[in-house]
Design an enzyme around this catalytic site. Sequence first.
Site, PDB file in Angstrom:
ATOM      1  N   LYS A 123       0.828  -1.213   0.000  1.00 53.61           N
ATOM      2  CA  LYS A 123       0.000   0.000   0.000  1.00 53.61           C
ATOM      3  C   LYS A 123       0.855   1.252   0.000  1.00 53.61           C
ATOM      4  O   LYS A 123       0.489   2.265  -0.589  1.00 53.61           O
ATOM      5  CB  LYS A 123      -0.926   0.021   1.228  1.00 53.61           C
ATOM      6  CG  LYS A 123      -2.162  -0.846   1.075  1.00 53.61           C
ATOM      7  CD  LYS A 123      -3.229  -0.402   2.058  1.00 53.61           C
ATOM      8  CE  LYS A 123      -4.493  -1.220   1.920  1.00 53.61           C
ATOM      9  NZ  LYS A 123      -5.510  -0.866   2.930  1.00 53.61           N
ATOM     10  N   LYS A 206      -5.335  -9.328  -6.876  1.00 54.04           N
ATOM     11  CA  LYS A 206      -6.523  -9.594  -6.072  1.00 54.04           C
ATOM     12  C   LYS A 206      -7.688  -8.704  -6.521  1.00 54.04           C
ATOM     13  O   LYS A 206      -7.469  -7.539  -6.844  1.00 54.04           O
ATOM     14  CB  LYS A 206      -6.144  -9.289  -4.615  1.00 54.04           C
ATOM     15  CG  LYS A 206      -7.189  -9.552  -3.591  1.00 54.04           C
ATOM     16  CD  LYS A 206      -6.716  -9.125  -2.195  1.00 54.04           C
ATOM     17  CE  LYS A 206      -6.926  -7.643  -1.961  1.00 54.04           C
ATOM     18  NZ  LYS A 206      -6.970  -7.252  -0.546  1.00 54.04           N
ATOM     19  N   LYS A 209     -11.741  -3.502  -3.903  1.00 55.29           N
ATOM     20  CA  LYS A 209     -12.619  -2.351  -4.034  1.00 55.29           C
ATOM     21  C   LYS A 209     -11.845  -1.101  -4.415  1.00 55.29           C
ATOM     22  O   LYS A 209     -12.425  -0.126  -4.867  1.00 55.29           O
ATOM     23  CB  LYS A 209     -13.436  -2.143  -2.749  1.00 55.29           C
ATOM     24  CG  LYS A 209     -12.646  -2.087  -1.466  1.00 55.29           C
ATOM     25  CD  LYS A 209     -13.591  -2.003  -0.260  1.00 55.29           C
ATOM     26  CE  LYS A 209     -13.258  -3.028   0.767  1.00 55.29           C
ATOM     27  NZ  LYS A 209     -13.860  -3.137   1.995  1.00 55.29           N
TER      28      LYS A 209
HETATM   29  P1  AMP Z   1     -11.166  -5.545   3.157  1.00 57.95           P
HETATM   30  O1  AMP Z   1     -12.045  -5.210   1.999  1.00 57.95           O
HETATM   31  O2  AMP Z   1      -9.725  -5.373   2.816  1.00 57.95           O
HETATM   32  O3  AMP Z   1     -11.559  -4.876   4.423  1.00 57.95           O
HETATM   33  O4  AMP Z   1     -11.357  -7.088   3.405  1.00 57.95           O
HETATM   34  C1  AMP Z   1     -12.410  -7.625   4.186  1.00 57.95           C
HETATM   35  C2  AMP Z   1     -12.396  -9.129   4.133  1.00 57.95           C
HETATM   36  O5  AMP Z   1     -12.613  -9.588   2.787  1.00 57.95           O
HETATM   37  C3  AMP Z   1     -11.068  -9.761   4.574  1.00 57.95           C
HETATM   38  O6  AMP Z   1     -11.345 -10.960   5.272  1.00 57.95           O
HETATM   39  C4  AMP Z   1     -10.382 -10.050   3.280  1.00 57.95           C
HETATM   40  O7  AMP Z   1      -9.452 -11.101   3.382  1.00 57.95           O
HETATM   41  C5  AMP Z   1     -11.554 -10.438   2.404  1.00 57.95           C
HETATM   42  N1  AMP Z   1     -11.240 -10.172   0.986  1.00 57.95           N
HETATM   43  C6  AMP Z   1     -11.013  -8.958   0.412  1.00 57.95           C
HETATM   44  N2  AMP Z   1     -10.746  -9.090  -0.901  1.00 57.95           N
HETATM   45  C7  AMP Z   1     -10.800 -10.423  -1.162  1.00 57.95           C
HETATM   46  C8  AMP Z   1     -10.609 -11.216  -2.342  1.00 57.95           C
HETATM   47  N3  AMP Z   1     -10.308 -10.657  -3.504  1.00 57.95           N
HETATM   48  N4  AMP Z   1     -10.742 -12.556  -2.243  1.00 57.95           N
HETATM   49  C9  AMP Z   1     -11.064 -13.145  -1.052  1.00 57.95           C
HETATM   50  N5  AMP Z   1     -11.248 -12.463   0.090  1.00 57.95           N
HETATM   51  C10 AMP Z   1     -11.125 -11.116   0.042  1.00 57.95           C
END
Ligand code: AMP
Length: 347
Positions: A123, A206, A209
């Site tokens: 990041k 990956k 968002k």
């Molecule tokens: P975040 O959007 O970074 O707050 O992620 C929230 C949750 O979603 C965490 O448990 C991440 O590991 C999961 N997550 C986010 N992006 C992915 C993805 N592309 N594939 C699988 N899990 C994801």
Amino acid sequence: MSEPVQTPQTFTPRIFSGIQPSGGLTLGNYLGALKRFVEKQDEGIETIYCLVDMHAITVWQDPEKLRQQTREGAAAFIAAGIDPARSILFNQSQVTAHAELGWIFNCVARMGWMSRMTQFKDKAGKNSENVSLGLFAYPALMAADILAYKATHVPVGEDQKQHLELTRDIAIKFNNDYKVNFFPVTEPVIEGAATRVMSLRDGSKKMSKSDPSDQSRINLTDDADAISAKIRKAKTDPEPLPETLDGLKDRPEARNLVNIYAALSGQSAESVVAEFAGAQFGTFKPRLAELAVAKLSPITTEMNRLMRDPAEIDRILGRGAEQAEAIARPILNDVYDIVGMIRSRQV
Ligand code: AMP
Ligand code: TRP
């Protein structure tokens, strides 16, 4: 003589997980996190889920958008099947124990541990002098989120594995430094066919968002047409689907679509490949699109309905925060006591 290693079994099973309200949720969040949060709730384990707004502000967030995205995140949890009567659902900043324990953990975690966090390095990139101090300290706050509840299990996607190892290190160091058996050594729960959903435009990245390309992801707010169009245009290769999973080893984009199909249909990737062996993407993609629309549309519709009453969402988050506070406050009081802080204020 070494102390016996603390195992989560000696603590009451309790699940905690969080999602950042830093943008709209994606299919990656749904398959890697939300869908599995619902499964844990339905297994009857105590579940605590949090929209981690304090994590979100480690990078700039427009205040009005942050509020909106927090409500939208809460609506997504509920629409996906989280029942506020059975799970605790709240936004992090309403329970000050997170920030308080986060500070104590800033004093437990070592600079060297934090500097090895790959998500920080990714990041911050070349810009590490200019990112917030909060972005660097972020994993210590994440440990606090979990341990403020003495949570034993944390369902997450694959990308959070290293952060959970750090959480374990913090728990162990705290227990050792203060010679207590206080925090559980939390187990990550990284399960299912889609623990790492990849971008639809680039199988090495990956799904996120924060990706600048909206075509790279399926948003939980996308309508049926948008979902179908994105899957139709998803990057693939010209080969048909192979007979076995082995045949997908060097085909990351194809593997990703198979994993998504598997996770949405509740099958293993092996059985998806067996079912579609020899099929061209011209056949597989429409089937995947149909499945994705069937699974996601009801969630989108329910989210939209819930978003029409933001005051009700705020009430749900407020009630959740009260329940969360009731668990975390006695734990924090013990922590202050263990650390040697005087607590003599009359309330
Ligand atoms: P975040 O959007 O970074 O707050 O992620 C929230 C949750 O979603 C965490 O448990 C991440 O590991 C999961 N997550 C986010 N992006 C992915 C993805 N592309 N594939 C699988 N899990 C994801
Ligand atoms: N770091 C997680 C992410 O970006 C979000 C998060 C914050 C979290 N605190 C947590 C996940 C505690 C699980 C448990 O995805």
